[in-house]
Design a protein around this motif. Structure first.
Motif, PDB file in Angstrom:
ATOM      1  N   GLN A 197      21.822  40.690 -51.166  1.00  0.00           N
ATOM      2  CA  GLN A 197      20.742  39.728 -51.424  1.00  0.00           C
ATOM      3  C   GLN A 197      21.313  38.319 -51.662  1.00  0.00           C
ATOM      4  O   GLN A 197      20.789  37.335 -51.142  1.00  0.00           O
ATOM      5  N   LEU A 206      24.137  37.110 -50.628  1.00  0.00           N
ATOM      6  CA  LEU A 206      24.687  36.598 -49.372  1.00  0.00           C
ATOM      7  C   LEU A 206      23.564  36.128 -48.438  1.00  0.00           C
ATOM      8  O   LEU A 206      23.595  35.017 -47.901  1.00  0.00           O
ATOM      9  N   PHE A 207      22.565  36.990 -48.265  1.00  0.00           N
ATOM     10  CA  PHE A 207      21.486  36.735 -47.312  1.00  0.00           C
ATOM     11  C   PHE A 207      20.691  35.494 -47.697  1.00  0.00           C
ATOM     12  O   PHE A 207      20.456  34.598 -46.874  1.00  0.00           O
ATOM     13  N   GLY A 252      21.615  33.113 -49.579  1.00  0.00           N
ATOM     14  CA  GLY A 252      22.451  31.921 -49.535  1.00  0.00           C
ATOM     15  C   GLY A 252      22.628  31.416 -48.120  1.00  0.00           C
ATOM     16  O   GLY A 252      22.525  30.227 -47.845  1.00  0.00           O
ATOM     17  N   LEU A 253      22.867  32.340 -47.197  1.00  0.00           N
ATOM     18  CA  LEU A 253      23.147  31.950 -45.813  1.00  0.00           C
ATOM     19  C   LEU A 253      21.880  31.557 -45.071  1.00  0.00           C
ATOM     20  O   LEU A 253      21.864  30.586 -44.330  1.00  0.00           O
ATOM     21  N   ASP A 254      20.829  32.328 -45.226  1.00  0.00           N
ATOM     22  CA  ASP A 254      19.649  32.117 -44.390  1.00  0.00           C
ATOM     23  C   ASP A 254      18.371  32.419 -45.169  1.00  0.00           C
ATOM     24  O   ASP A 254      17.723  33.441 -44.957  1.00  0.00           O
ATOM     25  N   PRO A 255      18.008  31.494 -46.080  1.00  0.00           N
ATOM     26  CA  PRO A 255      16.848  31.771 -46.926  1.00  0.00           C
ATOM     27  C   PRO A 255      15.557  31.975 -46.128  1.00  0.00           C
ATOM     28  O   PRO A 255      14.712  32.766 -46.534  1.00  0.00           O
ATOM     29  N   ASP A 256      15.418  31.278 -44.993  1.00  0.00           N
ATOM     30  CA  ASP A 256      14.187  31.436 -44.213  1.00  0.00           C
ATOM     31  C   ASP A 256      14.064  32.839 -43.655  1.00  0.00           C
ATOM     32  O   ASP A 256      13.008  33.469 -43.731  1.00  0.00           O
ATOM     33  N   MET A 257      15.148  33.340 -43.057  1.00  0.00           N
ATOM     34  CA  MET A 257      15.064  34.694 -42.518  1.00  0.00           C
ATOM     35  C   MET A 257      14.901  35.692 -43.663  1.00  0.00           C
ATOM     36  O   MET A 257      14.169  36.666 -43.544  1.00  0.00           O
ATOM     37  N   ARG A 313      13.378  35.230 -46.457  1.00  0.00           N
ATOM     38  CA  ARG A 313      11.979  35.221 -46.908  1.00  0.00           C
ATOM     39  C   ARG A 313      11.077  35.908 -45.902  1.00  0.00           C
ATOM     40  O   ARG A 313      10.154  36.630 -46.274  1.00  0.00           O
ATOM     41  N   THR A 314      11.350  35.688 -44.605  1.00  0.00           N
ATOM     42  CA  THR A 314      10.573  36.375 -43.580  1.00  0.00           C
ATOM     43  C   THR A 314      10.704  37.886 -43.753  1.00  0.00           C
ATOM     44  O   THR A 314       9.749  38.630 -43.544  1.00  0.00           O
ATOM     45  N   ALA A 315      11.898  38.314 -44.140  1.00  0.00           N
ATOM     46  CA  ALA A 315      12.141  39.743 -44.311  1.00  0.00           C
ATOM     47  C   ALA A 315      11.647  40.251 -45.662  1.00  0.00           C
ATOM     48  O   ALA A 315      11.855  41.414 -46.004  1.00  0.00           O
ATOM     49  N   PHE A 336      12.368  38.980 -48.812  1.00  0.00           N
ATOM     50  CA  PHE A 336      13.157  38.705 -50.016  1.00  0.00           C
ATOM     51  C   PHE A 336      12.626  37.444 -50.690  1.00  0.00           C
ATOM     52  O   PHE A 336      12.328  36.466 -50.015  1.00  0.00           O
TER      53      PHE A 336
END
Ligand SMILES: Nc1ncnc2c1ncn2[C@@H]1O[C@H](COP(=O)(O)OP(=O)(O)O)[C@@H](O)[C@H]1O
Ligand SMILES: [Mg+2]
Lengths: 248, 268
Positions: free
Chosen positions: B152, B154-155, B157-162, B164-166, B168
């Motif tokens: 969580q 890592l994800f 931090g790297l790609d908050p938009d994706m 959130r789409t997923a 998180f």
């Protein structure tokens, strides 16, 4: 229907806004959102994904939809030391339990997704060392790894040479046709999507027109949005839009 | 070579700085990747201001320091929607304000300046066993949280938009991440001082990211760099011929390792 926007207004504080967005995206559609830089394409995409709340209006989503989001390549910070596989595996994160690690199946599906877009042999290479076209494929694989039914792509062919552009568009079109994937994609170039899109949203100078591709891509409708004279030509069975000709 | 560590004071100093170094080196990889390096420096100053405030009011420093740190975390974990005020600017403003407040609080408190110097450059030799135990507990808890929620962090931090789409909650995960960082810093600076804590957050991670293309190895390499620098730096500082302040000695070794690794990656 996957998503429906009714009289939506999108805004960033008082700096920028775009209103009057009415859009229905049926299952199986290939929708292209086209417009110049800064016209609001990414923002519309984010609204469709549910990560940008509209200032006004309503957005309805089908409960069963599953978005596979492919952000703009430039958005992925390459300071991260990740392999192509690591990046693609992130597409599975929403399916892995909060405290669990990726399972055998998660790894298999990730490899299959990489295989599907033709970059399986790059799995162990550093993501940041790949070419633009290869990165794009890895990001598409990442979206596919989440087993989506809607593929949402932001400028997937930006900054590509024409051959990578053509092969990326063929891949997206293949996923649409052979795998019955609904596609929503953004591009700032009308020509990139002219031959693939079924529905087009065209943004220009705060104006927005939406309709079936044949209708939007008519000389008359294009001349109504662009301040330049625009012509639609047919070259070896493909539509090509050119601007700047004589306005007669 | 471990002869210097026979002395129980020095052994405590070693154990305490290893605990600080290992956790900070690990967190530092996240911090450097998220491009929020100065959050470390600023949260350290904010915690120091908390200690200063506690001294001034005659309170227990930990709760006050934690409370101020929480305010800092809440502010710095925001992804500003207003592009005129970037997170970086907030961090910069936070840094100077916290530094100034720390000095002001300490200047007006009874215990005076000696404490301020310890807070900023650290005095590992005066570490108490309570501090070591507290740091060890923090290390274990933060380690467990990151083991459980690494993907969580890592994800988002790297790609908050994706993310959130997923599904998180990226904002909450950011906050949670900065909370683990903030808590670590509060306890770490009381042992090692703001300077050394900041050094542990930055130098090992930068070193590690120079030599690996795999994230899991970056964490390990950063921890190794921190451990080597801690042992070597303390050893140097204990040498009777040198007799150096230990925090800055470790920082110098950290930098030497970084410089050597950077040179090696150039010639390789
Ligand atoms: N976070 C933000 N805050 C304020 N304005 C923004 C923000 N993001 C984008 N904008 C502005 O909103 C407009 C639309 O942006 P965007 O949707 O990214 O356009 P496009 O994708 O078509 O290039 C642009 O003028 C952009 O400068
Ligand atoms: Mg955009």
């Amino acid at each position: 229907m996957i998503v429906r926007l009714t009289d939506v207004e999108l805004a960033y504080g008082r700096d920028w806004s775009l209103s009057g967005i009415d859009l229905e995206i049926p299952r199986g559609d290939f929708l292209a959102i086209v417009g110049p830089n800064g016209s609001g394409k990414t923002t519309i995409l984010r609204a469709i994904l549910g990560i940008h709340s509209p200032k006004r209006g309503e957005i309805w989503w089908d409960k069963g939809r599953r978005f596979g989001y492919v952000p703009q390549r430039q958005y992925i910070d390459e300071i991260y030391p990740l392999t192509a596989f690591d990046v693609a595996l992130m597409g599975r994160y929403s399916l892995i339990g909060p405290l669990s690690r990726p399972s055998r199946k998660d790894r298999d599906v990730t490899l299959e997704s990489l295989d599907h877009v033709g970059v399986r042999e790059l799995a162990d290479r550093a993501y940041r060392n790949l070419s633009g076209g290869q990165k794009q494929r890895v990001l598409i694989a990442r979206a596919l790894a989440g087993e989506p039914d809607v593929l949402v792509l932001d400028e997937p062919t930006n900054d590509m040479d024409i051959s990578s552009e053509a092969s990326t568009m063929r891949l997206i079109s293949h996923l649409h046709e052979a795998h019955k994937m609904t596609v929503i994609m953004v591009s700032h170039l009308l020509n990139v999507v002219a031959d693939y899109a079924r529905t087009i949203v065209l943004l220009s100078e705060g104006k927005l027109i939406t309709g079936p591709a044949e209708q939007v891509l008519s000389t008359d409708s294009l001349r109504s949005v662009y301040s330049e004279p625009v012509d639609v030509l047919h070259v070896s069975g493909r539509r090509v839009i050119v601007a700047g000709g004589n306005n007669d | 070579m471990i002869s210097a560590f026979h002395d129980p004071f020095m052994r405590s100093a070693l154990v305490a700085s290893l605990a600080v170094g290992i956790v900070c080196a690990y967190l530092g990889v996240h911090v450097v990747l998220r491009r929020v390096v100065f959050v470390g420096a600023t949260l350290a100053q904010v915690s120091a201001a908390g200690i200063g405030l506690a001294l001034l009011l005659g309170l227990n420093p930990w709760p006050v320091s934690i409370a101020l740190m929480l305010v800092g975390v809440a502010i710095f974990s925001l992804r500003s929607a207003d592009r005129r005020v970037t997170r970086e600017s907030l961090i910069g403003v936070g840094y100077v304000v916290a530094s100034a407040l720390a000095v002001l609080f300490v200047a007006k408190s009874a215990q005076g300046e000696a404490h301020l110097l310890d807070m900023l450059s650290g005095n590992i030799l005066t570490v108490t066993s309570r501090q070591i135990i507290a740091m060890a507990v923090v290390a274990v808890v933060v380690g467990a949280l990151h083991l459980g929620f690494g993907k969580q962090f890592l994800f988002t931090g790297l790609d908050p938009d994706m993310a959130r789409t997923a599904g998180f909650k990226a904002g909450l995960w950011d906050l949670f991440f900065f909370l683990t960082l903030g808590v670590t810093i509060v306890f770490a600076i009381q042992i090692a001082g703001a300077l050394l804590v900041f050094a542990f957050l930055v130098a090992p991670a930068v070193t590690a990211l120079l030599i690996t293309e795999k994230l899991s190895r970056a964490y390990i390499a950063a921890i190794i760099a921190a451990v080597v620098a801690t042992v070597a730096g303390l050893h140097l500082s204990f040498l009777p011929a040198l007799d150096l302040p230990s925090g800055p000695a470790i920082v110098v070794v950290l930098f030497t390792i970084l410089a050597l690794v950077a040179a090696w990656t150039r010639v390789r």
